[in-house]
Write an enzyme that holds these catalytic residues in place. Sequence first.
Site, mmCIF file in Angstrom:
data_model
loop_
_atom_site.group_PDB
_atom_site.id
_atom_site.type_symbol
_atom_site.label_atom_id
_atom_site.label_comp_id
_atom_site.label_asym_id
_atom_site.label_seq_id
_atom_site.Cartn_x
_atom_site.Cartn_y
_atom_site.Cartn_z
ATOM 1 N N CYS A 69 12.237 -7.547 -10.197
ATOM 2 C CA CYS A 69 12.493 -6.302 -10.916
ATOM 3 C C CYS A 69 13.447 -6.577 -12.090
ATOM 4 O O CYS A 69 14.474 -7.234 -11.925
ATOM 5 C CB CYS A 69 13.110 -5.283 -9.968
ATOM 6 N N CYS A 71 15.975 0.786 -6.047
ATOM 7 C CA CYS A 71 16.434 0.086 -7.245
ATOM 8 C C CYS A 71 17.869 0.514 -7.599
ATOM 9 O O CYS A 71 18.744 -0.311 -7.831
ATOM 10 C CB CYS A 71 15.491 0.392 -8.399
ATOM 11 N N CYS A 114 16.959 -4.540 -11.170
ATOM 12 C CA CYS A 114 17.824 -4.875 -10.045
ATOM 13 C C CYS A 114 17.537 -6.261 -9.479
ATOM 14 O O CYS A 114 18.134 -6.671 -8.500
ATOM 15 C CB CYS A 114 17.700 -3.832 -8.938
ATOM 16 N N GLY A 149 -5.810 8.216 13.571
ATOM 17 C CA GLY A 149 -6.774 7.859 12.526
ATOM 18 C C GLY A 149 -7.934 8.827 12.407
ATOM 19 O O GLY A 149 -8.704 8.751 11.456
ATOM 20 N N CYS A 188 11.181 -1.884 -10.235
ATOM 21 C CA CYS A 188 10.888 -1.341 -8.908
ATOM 22 C C CYS A 188 10.181 0.002 -9.044
ATOM 23 O O CYS A 188 10.601 0.853 -9.823
ATOM 24 C CB CYS A 188 12.183 -1.083 -8.139
#
Lengths: 258, 322
Positions: free
Chosen positions: B241, B272, B244, B32, B266
């Site tokens: 979606c 997808c 899909c 980080g 998606c």
Amino acid sequence: MTDEPLLRVSGLSKFYGSRVGCENVTFDLWPGEVLAVVGESGSGKTTLLNCLSTRLLPSSGTASYRMRDGQFRELYRMSEAERRFLMRTDWGFVHQNPADGLRMTVSAGANVGERLMAVGDRHYGKIRATAVDWLSRVEIDEDRIDDEPRAFSGGMRQRLQIARNLVTGPRLVFMDEPTGGLDVSVQARLLDLLRGLVTDLGLAAIVVTHDLAVARLLSQRMMVMKDGRVVESGLTDRVLDDPRAPYTQLLVSSILQV
Amino acid sequence: MTDIATYNFAYLDEQTKRMIRRAILKGIAIPGYQVPFASREMPMPYGWGTGGVQVTASIIGPDDVLKVIDQGADDTTNAVSIRAFFKKVANVAVTTDTATATIIQTRHRIPEHPLSAGQVLVYQVPIPEPLRFLEPRETETRKMHALEEYGLMHVKLYEDIARHGRIATTYAYPVKVEGRYVMDPSPTPKFDNPKMHRSPALQLFGAGREKRIYAVPPFTDVVSLDFEDHPFEVQTFDQPCALCAAENVYLDEVILDDHGGHMFVCSDTDHCEKRRNAPTSPLWGGRAEGAGGGLDQSTSHSIPTPALRADPPHKGEGKEAQ
């Protein structure tokens, strides 16, 4: 009140090259005591205040502060992390210009809550309740809590800055001309408020001002500075009613009478 | 490939790659923490992924398989260009398949398919400093990181709740890494934040213009900041979606015409396409399997792809179908 001072300052000097900021300042500050530092512009008042609040490091001298555990700690030997922690928990600093002490782009509530969040408060509801409480204590309407300080008047900003500083229950507050730039009626209300808060909370304060009336109203003790040196110190009423040093006599006699 | 003989492998010279690898190693050692590095000019403008490209160039080897995504898609300009770039200068295999890629360079998404050990996710980062818009002075923000003074980060979240009644930050949502440094996860939607937590893949972040590299090693705690009474939440979508029928995935709104027609699909194109082509796809009456799907037979419903339909898809049709 205990019989030990809160802050011990000894031989504090700050030089800017060969120029004197303040020289050989020595005093003790007791808990709950308000000390006024007066003098004309350039007399070293603000330099002294900045040294004491560790915003500046002095050229020589020592200052020790009695921590909450009763131990004295030498301020200029503490690590930066410790000093900054002290600064946002046990101390407060009220700037002359509220814009220096506030975050102007976040709401009043967040300004008050910032210190709480900085010491680890993570409950929104509690932070907000504390902010509401403090805004009412400094006479700011609750419905202004989500306004930015930019939308506040000068007097309100100064009161908000005071609330922001006092929210963590500090024991020592530094004030640099807290009433500077405010008109007299607003000044009077702010002084009333400050006097009430200082008495209620048992705060110790060091107030820098060039306004002797402010010093008289707020402080019990007073130091008069000229050219970086303390020329006279004593109880406020004594210094103002019976000035001994020639410079203090000049200062007192210069007050405009209306 | 003779015309690229004048380039070093993966475009950057070896000294530069060593310098960047040192920064990466330091970043991994201090999860980080933003490590400064001497960012190079790249043959692309700032803001197009110069940081990510330099990180990828420094870690890529001849055996790597590279996938590049831009807002989840494998087929947008940025993704296509960077993929072509490495194909040319490193002669590496490229793919759009999340599972087979060894290095995935990403702009603002984490793939829906769970990452596995050995994979490296390289983020393109525009502004690495999470405190930047709260405290403009870099000297001060560095000090705040050093002293772990992160109260200000919560001031931003407080402001969100005060103004909107909830934490309204939806992307670049600040996280705390391994209990120490507050980090900007780059402008990924906060939907992806939980995927960073204890991920088995190595996550590297490169900011070219700002000259910073940081990292999240595998299996590192990544916790989104929040309040006790306003806990962190990810976005939810009230319809699957439109292509899909996947649920619990991040959806993009696609505008279809000038009459308000739009659909939600998606954002991860690879995910997808796989679902649409799979024989088990719910679109063909099969059973959805694998990540991000979660549809079972009883709730599955069929929406033909737009190419097969006479009428344009409309808002909320996923709901009607249920």
